[in-house]
Write a protein that holds these residues in place. Structure first.
Motif, PDB file in Angstrom:
ATOM      1  N   GLU A 133       6.063 -23.012  -1.922  1.00 24.67           N
ATOM      2  CA  GLU A 133       6.311 -22.154  -0.761  1.00 24.67           C
ATOM      3  C   GLU A 133       7.306 -22.829   0.186  1.00 24.67           C
ATOM      4  OE1 GLU A 133       3.602 -19.480   2.293  1.00 24.67           O
ATOM      5  OE2 GLU A 133       2.772 -21.347   1.516  1.00 24.67           O
ATOM      6  N   CYS A 134       7.140 -24.126   0.369  1.00 24.67           N
ATOM      7  CA  CYS A 134       8.027 -24.900   1.249  1.00 24.67           C
ATOM      8  C   CYS A 134       9.449 -24.934   0.677  1.00 24.67           C
ATOM      9  CB  CYS A 134       7.460 -26.313   1.377  1.00 24.67           C
ATOM     10  SG  CYS A 134       8.228 -27.312   2.649  1.00 24.67           S
ATOM     11  N   TRP A 135       9.567 -25.115  -0.624  1.00 27.62           N
ATOM     12  CA  TRP A 135      10.869 -25.121  -1.298  1.00 27.62           C
ATOM     13  C   TRP A 135      11.550 -23.760  -1.160  1.00 27.62           C
ATOM     14  CZ3 TRP A 135      14.527 -28.040  -3.586  1.00 27.62           C
ATOM     15  CH2 TRP A 135      15.403 -27.432  -4.486  1.00 27.62           C
ATOM     16  N   HIS A 136      10.806 -22.692  -1.340  1.00 30.06           N
ATOM     17  CA  HIS A 136      11.377 -21.342  -1.256  1.00 30.06           C
ATOM     18  C   HIS A 136      11.877 -21.043   0.154  1.00 30.06           C
ATOM     19  CE1 HIS A 136      11.484 -16.906  -1.066  1.00 30.06           C
ATOM     20  NE2 HIS A 136      11.892 -17.014  -2.312  1.00 30.06           N
ATOM     21  N   LYS A 137      11.141 -21.485   1.151  1.00 27.10           N
ATOM     22  CA  LYS A 137      11.568 -21.278   2.536  1.00 27.10           C
ATOM     23  C   LYS A 137      12.886 -22.008   2.808  1.00 27.10           C
ATOM     24  CE  LYS A 137       7.046 -20.417   4.629  1.00 27.10           C
ATOM     25  NZ  LYS A 137       5.955 -20.994   5.466  1.00 27.10           N
ATOM     26  N   LYS A 138      13.055 -23.155   2.177  1.00 26.64           N
ATOM     27  CA  LYS A 138      14.267 -23.952   2.379  1.00 26.64           C
ATOM     28  C   LYS A 138      15.456 -23.396   1.598  1.00 26.64           C
ATOM     29  CE  LYS A 138      16.234 -28.551   1.689  1.00 26.64           C
ATOM     30  NZ  LYS A 138      16.008 -29.976   1.357  1.00 26.64           N
ATOM     31  N   THR A 139      15.225 -22.912   0.382  1.00 26.08           N
ATOM     32  CA  THR A 139      16.328 -22.586  -0.533  1.00 26.08           C
ATOM     33  C   THR A 139      16.431 -21.117  -0.933  1.00 26.08           C
ATOM     34  OG1 THR A 139      14.986 -22.947  -2.523  1.00 26.08           O
ATOM     35  CG2 THR A 139      16.090 -24.884  -1.563  1.00 26.08           C
ATOM     36  N   ASN A 140      15.340 -20.365  -0.722  1.00 23.45           N
ATOM     37  CA  ASN A 140      15.244 -18.980  -1.202  1.00 23.45           C
ATOM     38  C   ASN A 140      15.342 -18.921  -2.731  1.00 23.45           C
ATOM     39  OD1 ASN A 140      14.772 -16.240  -0.568  1.00 23.45           O
ATOM     40  ND2 ASN A 140      16.928 -15.747  -0.822  1.00 23.45           N
ATOM     41  N   LEU A 141      14.866 -19.973  -3.376  1.00 26.99           N
ATOM     42  CA  LEU A 141      14.892 -20.071  -4.834  1.00 26.99           C
ATOM     43  C   LEU A 141      13.492 -20.346  -5.384  1.00 26.99           C
ATOM     44  CD1 LEU A 141      18.057 -22.324  -5.261  1.00 26.99           C
ATOM     45  CD2 LEU A 141      17.863 -19.928  -6.003  1.00 26.99           C
TER      46      LEU A 141
END
Length: 219
Positions: A133-141
């Protein structure tokens, strides 16, 4: 030919698929024998104790490996790769990718992965940071946690796995019940968790993996 097996719920559909696939019995027995957490299978493949496995995505980047577009992926949320809030920095010895991901995302605390992490998250979600979830918030990936890697016979493994995504793997009730009891996670939660996981590494996943590896190289 020896295939290493990560005995986590997120690869349960693959294990059931391989059991049904017309493989020699010796292959299936070897797979059961060569069980291990991601970090162990990383080492086993590196030293050629096994021929192939789904290994940590960061380890799969080594030039010696042949990789398939198959792995453990999730988008927006995963529930089983966590950093525990308000704790001292500590790696999960079972992991490689997730420990690095926590550093890339600047998340300090105890890293926890796998079925143990899922169990903890389901009991107290607010106590943990979901790294996907944290990665997606940062990268939208999405994020690729692991990738199928082999030392040789890539075409053979590709053939074995070619029908996996085309066939919807149904988990028999007795196996689902066994995992629910052994992992302390109810059947409904296991099914909901598996809906977060997918295995096909396509354009977005490749872009996400490339970005992760680039950021990891800067640490």
């Amino acid at each position: 030919m020896i295939f290493g097996k990560i005995d986590y719920i997120n690869l349960l559909p693959l294990h059931i698929y391989l059991k049904k696939y017309p493989l020699p019995n010796g292959f299936k027995k070897a797979m059961e024998y060569k069980k291990g957490v991601p970090s162990k299978l990383n080492i086993d493949l590196f030293f050629a104790r096994i021929d192939a496995a789904v290994i940590s995505s960061i380890e799969s980047a080594r030039k010696k490996y042949q990789n398939l577009d198959f792995g453990i992926c999730a988008n927006k949320k995963v529930k089983s790769v966590l950093v525990e809030k308000n704790t001292k920095q500590a790696n999960d010895t079972a992991s490689a990718t997730s420990n690095v991901l926590a550093r890339v995302l600047k998340q300090k605390g105890r890293v926890i992965i796998g079925d143990k992490a899922l169990n903890l998250y389901l009991k107290e979600p607010n106590a943990y940071v979901d790294l996907c979830e944290c990665w997606h918030k940062k990268t939208n990936l999405p994020f690729v946690f692991a990738r199928f890697s082999c030392l040789k016979k890539k075409a053979l493994f590709a053939k074995i796995l070619s029908k996996f995504d085309k066939e919807k793997t149904k988990i028999p009730n007795y196996i689902l019940k066994h995992y629910a009891q052994s992992r302390g996670i109810n059947e409904a939660d296991i099914k909901a968790y598996l809906r977060l996981i997918y295995y096909d590494i396509k354009v977005k996943e490749k872009r996400a993996l490339k970005r992760f590896l680039k950021e990891a190289s800067k640490l």
